[in-house]
Write an enzyme that holds these catalytic residues in place. Structure first.
Site, mmCIF file in Angstrom:
data_model
loop_
_atom_site.group_PDB
_atom_site.id
_atom_site.type_symbol
_atom_site.label_atom_id
_atom_site.label_comp_id
_atom_site.label_asym_id
_atom_site.label_seq_id
_atom_site.Cartn_x
_atom_site.Cartn_y
_atom_site.Cartn_z
ATOM 1 C CG ASP A 54 -19.342 3.424 -56.728
ATOM 2 O OD1 ASP A 54 -18.116 3.247 -56.873
ATOM 3 O OD2 ASP A 54 -20.159 3.271 -57.645
ATOM 4 C CB SER A 55 -14.567 1.536 -53.667
ATOM 5 O OG SER A 55 -14.163 2.789 -53.145
ATOM 6 C CG ASP A 104 -17.665 7.078 -57.525
ATOM 7 O OD1 ASP A 104 -17.306 7.612 -58.586
ATOM 8 O OD2 ASP A 104 -17.021 6.167 -56.957
ATOM 9 C CD GLU A 130 -11.337 0.680 -61.621
ATOM 10 O OE1 GLU A 130 -12.175 1.589 -61.475
ATOM 11 O OE2 GLU A 130 -11.296 -0.338 -60.894
HETATM 12 O O1 KIV Z 1 -15.223 3.861 -56.191
HETATM 13 C C1 KIV Z 1 -14.001 4.014 -56.234
HETATM 14 O O2 KIV Z 1 -13.277 3.938 -55.236
HETATM 15 C C2 KIV Z 1 -13.390 4.274 -57.524
HETATM 16 C C3 KIV Z 1 -11.916 3.996 -57.648
HETATM 17 C C4 KIV Z 1 -11.696 2.543 -57.862
HETATM 18 C C5 KIV Z 1 -11.300 4.795 -58.709
HETATM 19 O O3 KIV Z 1 -14.048 4.639 -58.443
#
Ligand code: KIV
Length: 266
Positions: free
Chosen positions: A45-46, A84, A181
């Protein structure tokens, strides 16, 4: 079935071989990452920050995650796809089941949930119903407003003790993988030793079973112009994105990334 399965990840852990994971949001980059040998593609979800330009991951919807998962699936060549569940998409167990189904039907092989010990119930129910889960502990960006910023977690002894206990409880509940993280390297090493499931780190030192980075970060791209301490720019010395992906996989596999300077102390 992908070429990389949960069984593959388990044997990599048992044999002490590192797992290379990278975030991915579309078909072409999925193809390039697979060509480079990435084991696990994370539809993170980044994407709310790096693709959509928000200042947090909170605005991302399940529909957007499903859309990007379907894009990644079309370019995938054998990697395991983890997606995610976004903010508030698993606030109740009913939501966790319903929204995980959408992501699995879009092409995910595993879903990732951020939290702590309270994830035991949804993890147990999902695993029982055929959905593998990665539990994300430590800095959980969906909780940035509770945490008061993007800060290292587990530095105080009580916090560290709780994280160790949560990791073991979530493995017991049926989690197939853990992601840590921004956790002190020593604590991440202890948790990796304590559980049988693979542990992937980001800002968690070199002792975890594998590493993940946000694709834009490791390509040296950023909206703020500032990369987090745990990031290495893999474009340096490379003339193509494909080259940067291959350099990342090699550095994770041979243990040269992350170096001590990418980790955090207690
Ligand atoms: O959303 C994402 O990219 C993540 C990474 C920071 C591990 O959860």
């Amino acid at each position: 079935m992908p070429d990389v399965t949960l069984t593959t990840l388990q044997s990599l852990k048992q044999n002490g071989e590192k797992i290379a994971m990278l975030t991915c949001y579309d078909a072409t980059y999925a193809h390039a990452a697979c060509q480079a040998g990435v084991d696990v593609l994370l539809v993170g979800d980044s994407l709310g920050m790096v693709l959509q330009g928000h200042d947090s991951t909170l605005p991302v919807s399940v529909e957007e995650m499903a859309y990007h998962t379907a894009c990644v699936k079309r370019g995938n060549q054998g990697a395991l796809i983890v997606t995610d569940l976004p903010f508030m998409a698993y606030a109740t167990t009913e939501q966790a089941l319903h929204n995980s189904a959408k992501l699995m039907q879009a092409g995910a092989h595993m879903v990732k949930l951020e939290g702590a010990g309270w994830l035991a119930e949804p993890i147990h129910l999902l695993a029982e119903r055929g959905v593998p889960v990665c539990a994300h502990l430590g800095l959980t960006p969906q909780a940035v407003n509770i945490l008061g910023g993007y800060k290292v977690q587990g530095r105080q002894e009580a916090q560290a003790r709780q994280m160790r206990a949560d990791a073991m409880a979530l493995e017991q509940a049926g989690a197939a993988m853990l992601l840590l993280e921004c956790v002190p390297s020593e604590l991440a090493a202890e948790i990796t030793q304590a559980v049988k499931i693979p542990v992937i780190g980001i800002g968690a030192g070199s002792a975890t079973d594998g590493q993940v980075l946000v694709q834009h970060d490791m390509l040296g791209l950023s909206l703020s112009g500032r990369a987090p301490k745990f990031v290495r720019n893999f474009m340096e010395g490379q003339s193509s994105i494909q080259g940067a992906f291959s350099a990342y996989v090699q550095a994770v596999k041979d243990g040269s990334f992350p170096a001590a300077e990418h980790g955090f102390s207690a």
